[in-house]
Every structure is written in structure tokens, then in C-alpha cells.
Write an enzyme that holds these catalytic residues in place. Structure first.
Site, PDB file in Angstrom:
ATOM      1  N   LYS A 215      32.108  53.320  38.863  1.00 51.78           N
ATOM      2  CA  LYS A 215      32.050  52.173  39.775  1.00 51.78           C
ATOM      3  C   LYS A 215      31.862  50.879  38.987  1.00 51.78           C
ATOM      4  O   LYS A 215      32.526  49.874  39.239  1.00 51.78           O
ATOM      5  CB  LYS A 215      30.888  52.377  40.765  1.00 51.78           C
ATOM      6  N   CYS A 269      30.102  41.681  44.027  1.00 50.95           N
ATOM      7  CA  CYS A 269      30.386  42.878  43.212  1.00 50.95           C
ATOM      8  C   CYS A 269      30.847  42.523  41.808  1.00 50.95           C
ATOM      9  O   CYS A 269      30.185  42.843  40.824  1.00 50.95           O
ATOM     10  CB  CYS A 269      31.474  43.703  43.889  1.00 50.95           C
TER      11      CYS A 269
END
Ligand code: SAJ
Length: 420
Positions: A215, A269
Site C-alpha cells: 500500500k 494519501c
């Protein structure tokens, strides 16, 4: 797990990821309880409404709340599967803060029972899922938790990151492939069976630690590539070249695909996750750190370019076009456009007019600066200096006539004449 229709799922954290995930799981016929610490969020959802912007989410939440498949609550209750989707911010030194994950663990630990599956989805530094497992083991000595890949245990724990794009969340939640990281093989198999209820993409099994790193790597890859584009844009300014034309031409090469420069990188993010890798190996994550610095540096650079233009037209009104972190959304989190506009408002005060067609009121950040919130048409009519910060469709529609005679700094290259 019990029969399909009776599966009970607890989703902890009802934000940009947790709420759509809860709604999509509820649509499969499971009974979902969404757990959040914010009473306003809980009340809003229980009325069948939503507190965030996301395409088509309002209709889906209304449908699953009305049908009794989704309810929100301030506290945890026994379930078969728990999904944790809470924020993992960083502190002033860019150190990851996993306190919300641990708090979520404390919330569900008392209601865990034999046979349960706990899945962490929050973007997390490598090792966080094991920390969560250790928290459960300490809180519930009456239950066993997996230590290694071959273990069997009373409660399964897995890490399965989301990778959905804001604005396309409901589609990508179903369509994207997923990394399914188990602490043990059984945990991964259980999590795979759960995601297959609603994921049409491939579910690829790995360890929790590998899935955690994956991720972080995905968003760091994008950050490094945007940094390349942003660095090029500054070099091209020095050489008095049009970076948009350079990139368009270079991308004609079959193995070159350069991303687009802008005023920096925003969102919750891409501007955050690379720091988690840097923090875990500061001596070696040199490129990733530099990319973050290049992208953050583009904010100051963009402000200075816009300020130089404003200084060249003393007294002229300055339009800041766009405040969101990317096109056609209302999300201002970590927005570089907002930062550039803020710096301009602090420097030029009431000369500045702020335009953001996707929000209704001016954010607090501008209070006391004298800068005014206005519409695209009014700003185009009144301002001599145009600073284009976000490539919203509304700004792409601005005509050559509307821009004629203005001093323009276009951070997104949407008004640059295409020659290739
Ligand atoms: N940006 C550029 N140039 C580009 C592309 C993007 O400057 O060529 C900027 C955008 O303007 C924005 C920022 O980057 O400020 C991030 O936007 P984005 O659209 O690239 O990504 P996010 O933050 O909306 O979502 C990302 C996605 N990750 C990747 O594409 C690798 C998404 O798939 C993740 O699920 C999401 O982060 C997340 O939750 O981690």
C-alpha cells in the site's frame, strides 16, 4: 462464518473509505454496524444521509439504511467480521500516528469471540497489524491469536488495504484487485472469502507485512513520478520552455509516460504515505524523501511565481481559481491549491478573490486575510491576474476571450495552446 444473509460485520470508522465500504458490504445482504466516535456522523447515517461527498454514495446509503442492513453506532457490538478503516495521520516530524488504529482495537477487543475475523484496512506502517494482534492478545487472554503463517487461532487478523480513487470509490471498491495480507494462511483465506462477497477484481494472498508495504509503495510510486513532473516544470521555466509541450512530446515514446505537474501534491494519501516508508528506513529511502520535498517545494515555488505576477500589476485584483486538492471534487485536505491561495491571501489581502465552485463557504484558513470568496464569472470580470490552481472542468470552459489581456499563471497547463 454463519449463513450468508446472517453475517454480521462491524466497520470501525465511517469516513471516506469506511462508509462506502460499509454500504457496499450491506448491499451484499450482511447486517452491518458502522462504528464511529462522532455523534453527528452516526445520526446523519442513521437518517439515511451522508456527511461526505462521493459519487452515488447518498443513494446507496439511503437504500441500505432503509432496508435495515446498515446502522451506525457509537459503540461496538458482537459481530463475525470487523473492518477497521480509521485515519493514520503523521505528526509534525512526519512520524506515523497509529493511535486511531489502536483505539479502534481497544473498542472491539471486549466484544471479540472465537471464530471472528478482524481486518485492518487503514494505510499503516509495516508491523501495525502485528501490533494490533498484540493489543488483542493482551486485552483478551481468554482467546488465541495467530503468531505466524502456519498458526491456527481463535481469532483471525489480516491486513487488506483499500486502493480506491476518491470520486470513483463505489466502482473501484468492487472492480479493483486487492492484496489480502494474513498474519497466518488461515487469516488470509478467511479474509479472501469475505472480500469475494463484493470484490470482482482478483484477491491476491500474501502476508500482512507485505500487504502493508505494498500500500505504501503504490502511493509512493505515484508521488515519485509526480515529483519528476514537478521538477521538470521548474527546469523548463528556467530554460523558458513549455513543460506541457515537452511532456506531451516525450510521452509519444512507447515506454515513457510522464505525469502532470501542478502546484504540489495533495490529498490524505499520496502526500502522507511516503513518509511512512521514509520513517521506517531514513538512511536508505532517499529518493522517496526527495520526491516528497520536491512536491512540497512546488507549493512555495508556485506562490512565488504567482506573487511575482501580482507585483508586476500593482493594485490589480488577483483571482485564485480552485482550492480543492484535485479536479472536480470538494475535498480540501492537504490541498496545495489551498496553501498557495492562503499564502497569496496573507501577502496581498483584499486584492485576492478566491474561487472554488465545489464548496459553498470559504474555509477558516482565510479568516482575517481580507480575501473574498466569489464566483468564476465575477472573478474573471474583476481580476487582472489569474492564478489557475486546479484543473476543474469549470475552468477548462473559460474562453480565450475571457482570458484576453490578463496576466496568467496556469499551474495546471489547461490553457496552454496544444502544438502536439
Ligand atoms: N497529481 C498531480 N499530477 C498527476 C496526478 C496527480 O499533480 O499527474 C496530484 C493531484 O492533483 C492531487 C494528488 O496528486 O493533488 C493526488 O491525486 P491522485 O488522483 O493521484 O490520487 P488520490 O490521492 O485521490 O488517491 C490515491 C490513489 N493512489 C494511486 O493512484 C497510487 C488511490 O488509488 C488510493 O486509493 C488513494 O490514494 C488512497 O486512499 O491511498
Amino acid at each position: 462464518m454463519p449463513a450468508e444473509t446472517q453475517l454480521r460485520v462491524g466497520v470501525v470508522g465511517l469516513g471516506y473509505i469506511g462508509l462506502p465500504t460499509a454500504a457496499v458490504i450491506a448491499r451484499t445482504g450482511a447486517r452491518v454496524v458502522g462504528i464511529d466516535v462522532n455523534p453527528h456522523v452516526v445520526e446523519t447515517i442513521n437518517r439515511g444521509q451522508i456527511h461526505i461527498e462521493e459519487a452515488n454514495l447518498d443513494a446507496l446509503v439511503h437504500q441500505v439504511v432503509t432496508s435495515g442492513h446498515l446502522a451506525a453506532s457509537l459503540s461496538a457490538e458482537p459481530c463475525d467480521v470487523f473492518v477497521i478503516a480509521v485515519p493514520t495521520p503523521f505528526d509534525d516530524d512526519h512520524r506515523p500516528d497509529i493511535s486511531y488504529v489502536l483505539k479502534a482495537g481497544e473498542t472491539i477487543a471486549p466484544v471479540l469471540k472465537r471464530g471472528d475475523l478482524v481486518i485492518l484496512e487503514s494505510t499503516s506502517p509495516v508491523g501495525t497489524t502485528e501490533q494490533l494482534r498484540d493489543l488483542f492478545a493482551a486485552a483478551r487472554p481468554d482467546l488465541s491469536f495467530p503468531q505466524g503463517w502456519d498458526d491456527s487461532a481463535d481469532v483471525c487478523v489480516a491486513y487488506c488495504p483499500e486502493r480506491v480513487l476518491p470520486g470513483k470509490i463505489l466502482f473501484e471498491l468492487v472492480d479493483n484487485d486487492r492484496s489480502i495480507g494474513g498474519i497466518s494462511a488461515t487469516c488470509a483465506d478467511r479474509a479472501t472469502a469475505f472480500y469475494k462477497r463484493f470484490v470482482e477484481g482478483a484477491c491476491i494472498v500474501t502476508t500482512a507485512r507485505t500487504a502493508e508495504m505494498c500500500k505504501l509503495v503504490e502511493n509512493s510510486f505515484r508521488d515519485v513520478n509526480i515529483a519528476f513532473a514537478n521538477e521538470l516544470s521548474i527546469v523548463c521555466d528556467t530554460l523558458e520552455l513549455d513543460v506541457w509541450e515537452v511532456i506531451r512530446l516525450a510521452n509519444r515514446h512507447p515506454r515513457v509516460n510522464i505525469l502532470q505537474p501542478g502546484p504540489g501534491v495533495g490529498g490524505h494519501c499520496i502526500a502522507v504515505d511516503p513518509w511512512f516508508i521514509v520513517h521506517s528506513d531514513p538512511a536508505n529511502a532517499r529518493l522517496i524523501r526527495t520526491a516528497r520535498e520536491v512536491n512540497d517545494g512546488k507549493i512555495t515555488y508556485s506562490f512565488e511565481r504567482a506573487a511575482a505576477l501580482a507585483d508586476a500589476a500593482p493594485g490589480a485584483k488577483i483571482a485564485c481559481l480552485g482550492l480543492a486538492f484535485k479536479p472536480n471534487i470538494d475535498d480540501l485536505r492537504e490541498s496545495p491549491a489551498l496553501r498557495v491561495a492562503q499564502l497569496l491571501a496573507e501577502r496581498f489581502g483584499d486584492r485576492v478573490q478566491l474561487v472554488e465552485p465545489h464548496i459553498d463557504t470559504l474555509p477558516r484558513a482565510f479568516e482575517g486575510t481580507g480575501a473574498q470568496f466569489t464566483t468564476p464569472d465575477a472573478a474573471l470580470a474583476e481580476c487582472e491576474v489569474l492564478v489557475l490552481l486546479v484543473d476543474h472542468d469549470a475552468f477548462k470552459a473559460v474562453t480565450v476571450e475571457q482570458r484576453a489581456g490578463k496576466l496568467i499563471y496556469d499551474c495546471r497547463g489547461i490553457w496552454t495552446a496544444a502544438r502536439s
